[in-house]
Write an enzyme that holds these catalytic residues in place. Structure first.
Site, mmCIF file in Angstrom:
data_model
loop_
_atom_site.group_PDB
_atom_site.id
_atom_site.type_symbol
_atom_site.label_atom_id
_atom_site.label_comp_id
_atom_site.label_asym_id
_atom_site.label_seq_id
_atom_site.Cartn_x
_atom_site.Cartn_y
_atom_site.Cartn_z
ATOM 1 C CB SER A 28 54.991 -8.270 50.886
ATOM 2 O OG SER A 28 54.689 -7.125 50.117
ATOM 3 N NE ARG A 32 53.405 -8.353 55.913
ATOM 4 C CZ ARG A 32 53.377 -7.377 55.027
ATOM 5 N NH1 ARG A 32 54.358 -7.287 54.118
ATOM 6 N NH2 ARG A 32 52.405 -6.485 55.021
ATOM 7 N NE ARG A 123 55.295 5.639 50.507
ATOM 8 C CZ ARG A 123 55.446 4.343 50.274
ATOM 9 N NH1 ARG A 123 56.642 3.848 50.002
ATOM 10 N NH2 ARG A 123 54.404 3.535 50.311
ATOM 11 C CB SER A 167 47.100 -2.644 54.786
ATOM 12 O OG SER A 167 48.199 -2.961 53.953
ATOM 13 C CD GLN A 168 53.732 -0.680 53.958
ATOM 14 O OE1 GLN A 168 54.251 0.368 54.351
ATOM 15 N NE2 GLN A 168 54.148 -1.313 52.876
ATOM 16 C CB SER A 195 46.593 -3.297 50.671
ATOM 17 O OG SER A 195 46.721 -2.383 49.614
ATOM 18 C CD GLU A 314 50.869 -5.240 45.960
ATOM 19 O OE1 GLU A 314 51.659 -6.165 45.748
ATOM 20 O OE2 GLU A 314 50.498 -4.894 47.098
ATOM 21 C CE LYS A 411 59.534 0.223 46.663
ATOM 22 N NZ LYS A 411 60.119 0.850 47.856
#
Length: 425
Positions: A28, A32, A123, A167-168, A195, A314, A411
């Site tokens: 994360s 960013r 998604r 929240s993304q 989140s 998560e 991943k």
């Protein structure tokens, strides 16, 4: 990564595990940092960047847009460039790429196409694409594959979104907002945003880059237009990736220390400290010759918990695996939104834990588990790295657990399977 058998025999921890673990960097934070560096006013360095599929996809996407990411060393250098070309972005299974890059692609002078792995097309992304259209971006469609037709600038302004699925949706708009002509004023209208620590992470990183962010009002985040200064980031360890390793201490009655655990952080994984304490573990920060970190010692008994994981969804797969091994009943709630993660995690956990003998009930927004004897069998992962974490946790306590496609852990953690085996065997 070396070739792995599929399904992979998860090693059983037949003795208390005593280990000190150094984790890869946070996905994360890495993604960013890469994105902000790509739209900053000068070059930046991302130190201890996570090298994984998700971060490699982000680096490739930003490079394709025109901001080259040099990932040849341990520290990655990002050089902002002119987004003056057509580009194709492979999202793979990376939600941060699918959601964070389109708001930046709107700043390009060219056509940017997006696609990803087959499951990625399921998604949710329509809320962001609709928001971008209302801010002046030409982006038809509401799901992968889609195309952003950039004109070199984005008007920006006020936008209302329903971010109850992720929240993304908020972070994606905030990250690019300072580059929009009018900035961006994002208002959430819907069920509570899940989140929230991830939005706090986004806001904190924007402020590090000198961006003016106002988050003083509930369900509203405002980014003023202006410069984005270059910043060299030192990436923290991925605390959510710590879940299986700390769980290993809990199920084996051993001790695991994760190096460099930050005393203050916006990462959702920090909630593991309270969760594992509630489940009967001894948890605390330590300093010593091997470095500082967080140490967890299992008591030999796992207590059931009643926990609202809405803000830290998560962690649900790892926590659910522990609850399936606990001596008392557990209820995990507030996590209906994780049905839209890499897979429908609630349905997947209920199915796979149940197949190994767990007494688990699936609810609309959570899971209930009561003690039941577990047995071996195949634990399917649905191409979801967190599901693989759940499988290996159960396998550490139960003979004969075979984890399907354990390689999906790449991943966020290259060679996870080899590292995990080395701790136990």
């Amino acid at each position: 990564m070396t070739d792995l058998p599929d399904p992979w025999p998860a090693p059983r921890a037949d003795h208390p595990v005593d280990a000190i673990v150094t984790l890869p960097g946070s996905k994360s934070l890495t993604n960013r940092a890469l994105l902000l560096a790509a739209i900053a006013d000068g070059p930046s360095v991302v130190r201890r960047a996570l090298r994984s599929r998700d971060t490699s996809l982000m680096a490739a996407a930003l490079t394709a847009l025109g901001s080259p990411v040099d990932a040849s060393g341990d520290d990655w250098t990002v050089t902002p460039g002119a987004f003056d070309r057509d580009a194709a972005v492979d999202c793979g299974l990376a939600g941060t790429v699918m959601r964070f890059v389109p708001p930046v692609a709107g700043l390009a002078r060219g056509t940017v196409s997006f696609d990803g792995d087959p499951h990625m097309r399921k998604r949710p992304i329509g809320e962001i694409l609709g928001a971008l259209r209302s801010l002046g971006v030409d982006v038809p469609g509401d799901a992968l594959p889609f195309t952003v037709r950039g004109t070199g600038s984005v008007r920006g302004g006020t936008v209302v979104v329903d971010a109850s699925a992720s929240s993304q949706f908020i972070s994606a708009l905030l990250l690019a907002g300072a580059r929009y002509d009018e900035g961006v004023d994002v208002r959430h209208d819907g069920k509570p945003v899940p989140s929230l620590p991830h939005i706090d992470m986004t806001v904190a990183m924007l402020r590090e880059h000198g961006v003016d962010v106002d988050d003083s009002e509930a369900n509203r985040w405002s980014v003023a237009p202006g410069p984005i200064k270059p910043v060299d980031h030192l990436i923290e360890p991925d605390l959510s990736n710590a879940a299986p390793f700390l769980a290993l201490a809990a199920v084996s009655g051993g001790t695991v220390t994760v190096r460099d655990w930050p005393r203050r952080t916006t990462q959702a994984g920090d909630a593991l400290r309270d969760i594992l304490t509630a489940m009967g573990c001894e948890v605390g920060f330590v300093d010593g010759p091997d470095g500082s970190g967080l140490r967890v010692t299992g008591s030999g008994t796992l207590l059931g918990i009643d926990a609202d994981l809405h803000d830290v969804g998560e962690l649900t797969p790892a926590v659910a695996a522990l609850c399936a091994l606990a001596d008392g009943p557990s209820h995990l709630r507030g996590i209906g939104h994780i049905r839209g993660h890499e897979t429908d995690r609630l349905a997947a956990l209920a199915t796979e834990l149940g197949a190994l003998g767990a007494d688990v009930t699936e609810h609309e927004d959570g899971l209930s588990l009561v003690p039941a004897p577990l047995h071996g069998g195949v634990f399917r992962t649905y191409a979801d790295h967190r599901m693989a974490h759940a499988g290996v946790i159960v396998g550490a306590a139960v003979d004969g657990v075979l984890v399907e496609n354990v390689a999906t852990t790449s991943k966020t953690f290259p060679d996870f399977a080899g590292f995990w085996s080395g701790l136990i065997e």
